[in-house]
Design an enzyme around this catalytic site. Sequence first.
Site, PDB file in Angstrom:
ATOM      1  N   GLU A   1     -18.707  28.577  55.731  1.00 30.64           N
ATOM      2  CA  GLU A   1     -17.322  28.123  55.852  1.00 30.64           C
ATOM      3  C   GLU A   1     -16.959  27.536  57.216  1.00 30.64           C
ATOM      4  O   GLU A   1     -15.976  27.957  57.819  1.00 30.64           O
ATOM      5  CB  GLU A   1     -16.374  29.292  55.536  1.00 30.64           C
TER       6      GLU A   1
ATOM      7  N   GLU B   1     -20.386  32.320  47.353  1.00 35.89           N
ATOM      8  CA  GLU B   1     -19.446  33.431  47.540  1.00 35.89           C
ATOM      9  C   GLU B   1     -18.362  33.341  46.480  1.00 35.89           C
ATOM     10  O   GLU B   1     -17.744  32.281  46.308  1.00 35.89           O
ATOM     11  CB  GLU B   1     -18.849  33.379  48.950  1.00 35.89           C
TER      12      GLU B   1
HETATM   13  C1  GAL Z   1     -14.484  34.379  52.810  1.00 43.23           C
HETATM   14  C2  GAL Z   1     -15.418  34.657  53.984  1.00 43.23           C
HETATM   15  C3  GAL Z   1     -15.858  36.105  53.998  1.00 43.23           C
HETATM   16  C4  GAL Z   1     -14.690  37.014  53.821  1.00 43.23           C
HETATM   17  C5  GAL Z   1     -13.991  36.664  52.539  1.00 43.23           C
HETATM   18  C6  GAL Z   1     -12.848  37.580  52.198  1.00 43.23           C
HETATM   19  O1  GAL Z   1     -13.813  33.187  52.935  1.00 43.23           O
HETATM   20  O2  GAL Z   1     -16.539  33.836  53.875  1.00 43.23           O
HETATM   21  O3  GAL Z   1     -16.514  36.387  55.201  1.00 43.23           O
HETATM   22  O4  GAL Z   1     -13.843  36.873  54.906  1.00 43.23           O
HETATM   23  O5  GAL Z   1     -13.508  35.353  52.647  1.00 43.23           O
HETATM   24  O6  GAL Z   1     -12.262  37.172  51.001  1.00 43.23           O
END
Ligand code: GAL
Length: 722
Positions: free
Chosen positions: A345, A419
């Site tokens: 990200e 993710e």
């Molecule tokens: C994502 C990030 C993670 C965590 C997550 C929580 O955007 O990559 O590290 O912060 O959000 O929802």
Amino acid sequence: MSATRTQQSHGYKPLGRRYPETSIGWYRRTFNVPKEDAGRRISVEFDGAFRSALVFLNGYFIGRNDNGYAPFCFDVTDFTNFGGKNFLVVRMDASFGDGWFYEGAGIYRHVWLTKTDPLHLERWETYARPTVKGNSAAIALGTVVQNQGTTAESCRVRWQIMDHSGKVVGTADSDTQSVSPDGSATFTATANLNNPALWSPESPNLYSAVATVEAAGKPRDAERATFGVRILAWDPDKGFFLNGKRVAVKGTCNHQDHAGVGAALPDRLQWYRLAVLKDMGGNAVRTSHNMPTPEWVEACDRMGMMMMCETRQMSSNPEGMAQLETMIKRYRNSPSIILWSMGNEEWTMMPQPQGVRVIDEMIARSHELDPTRRCSAAVNAAFETHFPEQLDVMGFNYNLKVHDEWHKAHPKKPSVGSETASTVSTRGIYSTDKLRNWVSAYDLNHTAWSQLAEEWWKFYAPREWLAGGFAWTGFDYRGEPTPYGWPSVSSQFGIVDTCGFPKDNFYYYKSWWGSEPVLHLFPHWNWDQRNGEPISVWVHTNLDSVEVFLNGKSQGSKKVEPLTHLEWKIPYKPGVLEARGTKDGKVVLTEKRETTGEPASIRLTPDRSEINADGEDVAVLTVEALDKEGRTIPTADYPIHFKISGEGALIGVGNGDPNCQESDKEPMRSLFNGLAQVIVQANRTPGKITVEAFTKDYPPPNLPPTQVTIMTRKVDIRPAVE
Ligand code: GAL
């Protein structure tokens, strides 16, 4: 980031410039180096330390390392006192963080003292790279020999390939070359393996390649590279293939953090944690957002868990490239790693031309170092820019709305969900309570950018072109207590809590990821305050239909729609709630939730009854309160005290409560919704460890003390400096 936001991300740990006493630590270790070692090369290697390490030996400054995750190594030969005491001093400074989650502070991974001949194998240069052809595999072997001696050496490298039992199944020799003083040279060879046993999550078959450098027929240094033979393929239309078979990635992202011990996980806990994720049906992990500790990778290799391995810094600057190179060289032999991730990200850089240049450079270097694996990155924005086009495998973070369109526009690009989820829930809690910072454990809550377990998997499962994905997160972790702030200190994203105790969503994943029949009924059935009120009763199952009974009376039968939970509304009456699950017309599983009585005893259950007396191994004990019928009380929340005696010590306690302020190290923990965890570590004397649990100052009835014994067996102890 403001100070408050940073504090929240890090779980309100006293880290930063305002807390020097807990952010800066000095370590001092004394060790002897015998006179006979004079003439050998001595180096000190850190598997990773958080962070900004300054290293001194015998008062001499040796070097520094800022990164908190990549291993680093210093040759300290010139500063070593041969034939006497040596003083290694390390200053660690965690005032600045690398990430937005609790990252630990100090030396949390192993540190090694390595002694070699001046003619030796260079660090992290040895590789064994199999290519399968028909029924055999050609193993390309390579390493670099460094000569720190004063004369040229004519040498060669011999490889022995061994199977898991240590039987030699192949050999290969390099050509002989001369390596000049202060020079190095690359040696290569190829070995063949007939009918190799392939590596997969179901059959994690491993081989090792032992490289020995010889000069004048004498071995001078050797190294073992553990590898596996398997075929990886990423397809834009059909997802991911392992050994020719489509495999959906059923993954979780995880930080390096566990109840009681934080980032400094004893090696055994890696296995413990992976067993939890495997039990859920998981077959992959993502090392978000940094290089993993070696023992995590090793546990994945040996237990059969695939890995998306991520570097911390997405950058082509010297530091970013150094971290990337170290990660790839360090882990390229590990069969569990199926994909390299260039980072997470970096949304400000990704839309810029700089982002494209950076990722191009990183991917090109990754391919040079490891031509066998594809590269990805976790992309949460800039989908319409050139950045994601550069990736070998597109990594989607969240954003389900863009997936189909992006795929249509990039039909040649394989994709994975790097993710997903970020579903929030508190274990054992069934109604959200904003005053207590609790989130209901029904699959009902997620953040603005994320999805429910059922939502994301329903989206991913039918799309063959998506290789599967990695849910955020497998385990809860300290920091990021979204959606709350203080006094919450750990996340609520985990499918299991910080101890590894399953939340109810665990069984959603187990139903649809695993291969066994599953029937999970919730909530618990202790609702005295809600007599007569309708209670939401859910079932996660992969059977055909389920009938629920309250005190023997049917509440109706429901047919299971794949990938979907079942739900009833049942007016509360104390007693027995029962689910009967049917497959092919037969009841194959039943599960009960019973209204429990007053607490009568404590139960301690160790994960193993015998552990190694090696000063490292741990037993993980589950603590519960039972009523007089021996039923676990799912709402128990009182403090339990512990006394550990014999050949071991307490190293941590936890209960998975994201809001718990109790010490992780004291011999006391309150049960949280019926559960707590105690971690004890063996010393080096074989014998037994006794763990006693008792209540104190608890309003009557006080529970009778209980105890369990864990045997510790004699094993070979890892060599350590004295
Ligand atoms: C994502 C990030 C993670 C965590 C997550 C929580 O955007 O990559 O590290 O912060 O959000 O929802």
